[in-house]
Design an enzyme around this catalytic site. Structure first.
Site, PDB file in Angstrom:
ATOM      1  CB  SER A   1      12.420   3.426  -4.017  1.00 16.43           C
ATOM      2  OG  SER A   1      11.196   3.846  -4.586  1.00 16.43           O
TER       3      SER A   1
ATOM      4  CB  THR B   1       9.976   3.481   1.829  1.00 14.53           C
ATOM      5  OG1 THR B   1      11.221   3.633   1.147  1.00 14.53           O
ATOM      6  CG2 THR B   1      10.280   3.236   3.297  1.00 14.53           C
TER       7      THR B   1
ATOM      8  CB  THR C   1      10.292  10.683  -0.897  1.00 12.50           C
ATOM      9  OG1 THR C   1      10.618  11.839  -1.678  1.00 12.50           O
ATOM     10  CG2 THR C   1       8.836  10.325  -1.140  1.00 12.50           C
ATOM     11  N   GLY C   2      12.961  10.602   0.619  1.00 13.51           N
ATOM     12  CA  GLY C   2      14.353  11.034   0.738  1.00 13.51           C
ATOM     13  C   GLY C   2      14.979  10.540   2.035  1.00 13.51           C
TER      14      GLY C   2
ATOM     15  CB  THR D   1       9.931   6.811  -0.104  1.00 15.86           C
ATOM     16  OG1 THR D   1      11.071   6.376   0.631  1.00 15.86           O
ATOM     17  CG2 THR D   1       8.743   6.896   0.832  1.00 15.86           C
TER      18      THR D   1
ATOM     19  NE  ARG E   1      17.513   3.934   7.317  1.00 17.45           N
ATOM     20  CZ  ARG E   1      16.681   4.533   6.447  1.00 17.45           C
ATOM     21  NH1 ARG E   1      15.705   3.858   5.887  1.00 17.45           N
ATOM     22  NH2 ARG E   1      16.836   5.798   6.159  1.00 17.45           N
TER      23      ARG E   1
HETATM   24  N1  GLY Z   1      12.494   8.055   3.314  1.00 18.20           N
HETATM   25  C1  GLY Z   1      12.767   6.682   3.250  1.00 18.20           C
HETATM   26  C2  GLY Z   1      13.826   6.244   4.161  1.00 18.20           C
HETATM   27  O1  GLY Z   1      14.732   6.977   4.492  1.00 18.20           O
HETATM   28  O2  GLY Z   1      13.768   5.109   4.573  1.00 18.20           O
END
Ligand code: GLY
Length: 346
Positions: A79, A214, A247-248, A196, A224
């Site tokens: 990640s 991340t 994170t998330g 992340t 993105r």
């Molecule tokens: N929190 C990491 C992402 O959505 O890229």
């Protein structure tokens, strides 16, 4: 004072200390209680490294960046950094930001390819440019100008995970999956989550800094950008109040500027734990569009928050909890359990 000369003088070791002490004196809260380092669940090695450096007298920013560099360079963490899962075209794109409490300065990079330590580049954006955020090709050129070497960040394991995803996308395209694909047992979990790492620290001078880094959403559309490089979304530090990292699912964080919100809640008296819970509740409340709901109406994503305040208190919470997170309090380095607004149910 011109920014360039301010930076030059603030870069001299020790400058920030008297300046910040003076500021802290003027505030009602005073100097932060440290040392303390907190991080996401994948950050136990980061908290250990950062605390070791802080105890040796390092600035919190140096310490937390060195901590997350371990995870950025780890091929087994899919990640973050090297070994991160790639975009839909099989290319690893990284996002990161850093924030330095004493100067309230920040730097970020987004959609950076071929450089395994985006947090180091984000720091250079902060210290060696007049900008806050560099993206894509410009960020890569900037990194190379500073001597970073390009390397392929796609490990064989991450490539196999990506290839399996691509080969099983559709029954009607021209890609055929292997019968017994050589992919990790936790393939489903790996490809659904945005991992992340975030790491926040208070150093011996009571100064607070943070970093988030991340590889973002697995198989994302190229270009993105999530919350991790966006100050206020994936990270926020106020040296007089505290810090939050996240994170998330980045998209929901971006729509709520959640880390800024969490720090503002702490400014208004919430403990770090209560602030993280309240932010998670806000995210759930604002997740109105049907694409964010499971069949039972609950959110189909998770976001986690980690926060510390100037008193040296800390906490964590998620949309779905409990939230495992890493804490080094100067004596012990271990996982703690934070809260969650919702509990997972099938
Ligand atoms: N929190 C990491 C992402 O959505 O890229």
């Amino acid at each position: 004072m011109k920014r360039r000369s301010f930076l030059k003088s603030s870069a001299l070791a020790g400058f920030s200390m008297p300046f910040i002490h003076k500021l802290s004196f003027a505030s009602t809260t005073g100097k932060a209680a440290g040392p303390l380092v907190i991080s996401s669940a994948n950050g136990l090695r980061a908290t250990a490294k950062a605390m070791e450096m802080i105890k040796g007298g390092a600035d919190a920013l140096d310490a937390v960046i060195a901590g997350v560099n371990i995870v950025e360079e780890d091929p087994n963490d899919h990640s973050v950094g090297y070994g991160g899962l790639p975009n839909e075209e099989g290319v690893v794109e990284l996002d990161s930001c850093v924030m330095h409490g004493p100067t309230h300065n920040a730097g970020s990079v987004a959609a950076l390819r071929n450089i395994k330590n985006p947090s180091k580049v984000a720091r250079l954006v902060m210290e060696r440019t007049d900008h806050e955020l560099l993206v894509g090709e410009g960020a890569l050129r900037f990194a190379k100008a500073h001597g970073f070497k390009e390397e392929d960040l796609l490990t064989d394991e991450a490539r196999k995970v990506w290839l399996h995803w691509k080969e099983t996308l559709s029954e009607t395209d021209d890609w055929f999956p292997e019968d017994n694909p050589d992919i990790p047992a936790n393939y489903k979990e790996l490809t659904k989550t945005t991992g992340t790492i975030t790491c926040l620290g208070i150093d011996l001078n009571g100064n607070i800094s943070g970093v988030t880094t991340t590889s973002g959403l697995a198989f994302k559309i190229p270009g993105r950008v999530g919350d991790s490089p966006i100050i206020g979304a994936g990270l926020y530090v106020d040296n007089e109040v505290g810090a939050c990292g996240s994170t998330g699912r980045g998209e929901e964080n971006l729509k709520n500027l959640s880390c800024f919100l969490t720090v503002e809640l702490m400014r208004n008296g919430y403990s770090p734990q209560e602030a993280c819970m309240e932010t998670a509740r806000r995210i759930i409340k604002h997740a109105k569009i049907p694409s964010l709901h499971r069949a039972d109406g609950r959110p189909n994503f998770n976001v986690r928050f980690y926060a510390l305040n100037k008193k040296g208190e800390f906490g964590a919470a998620s949309v779905y909890g409990p939230t495992k997170f890493s804490v080094h309090d100067g004596k012990e380095n271990k996982w703690h359990q934070g809260g969650g607004v919702l509990k997972y149910k099938k």
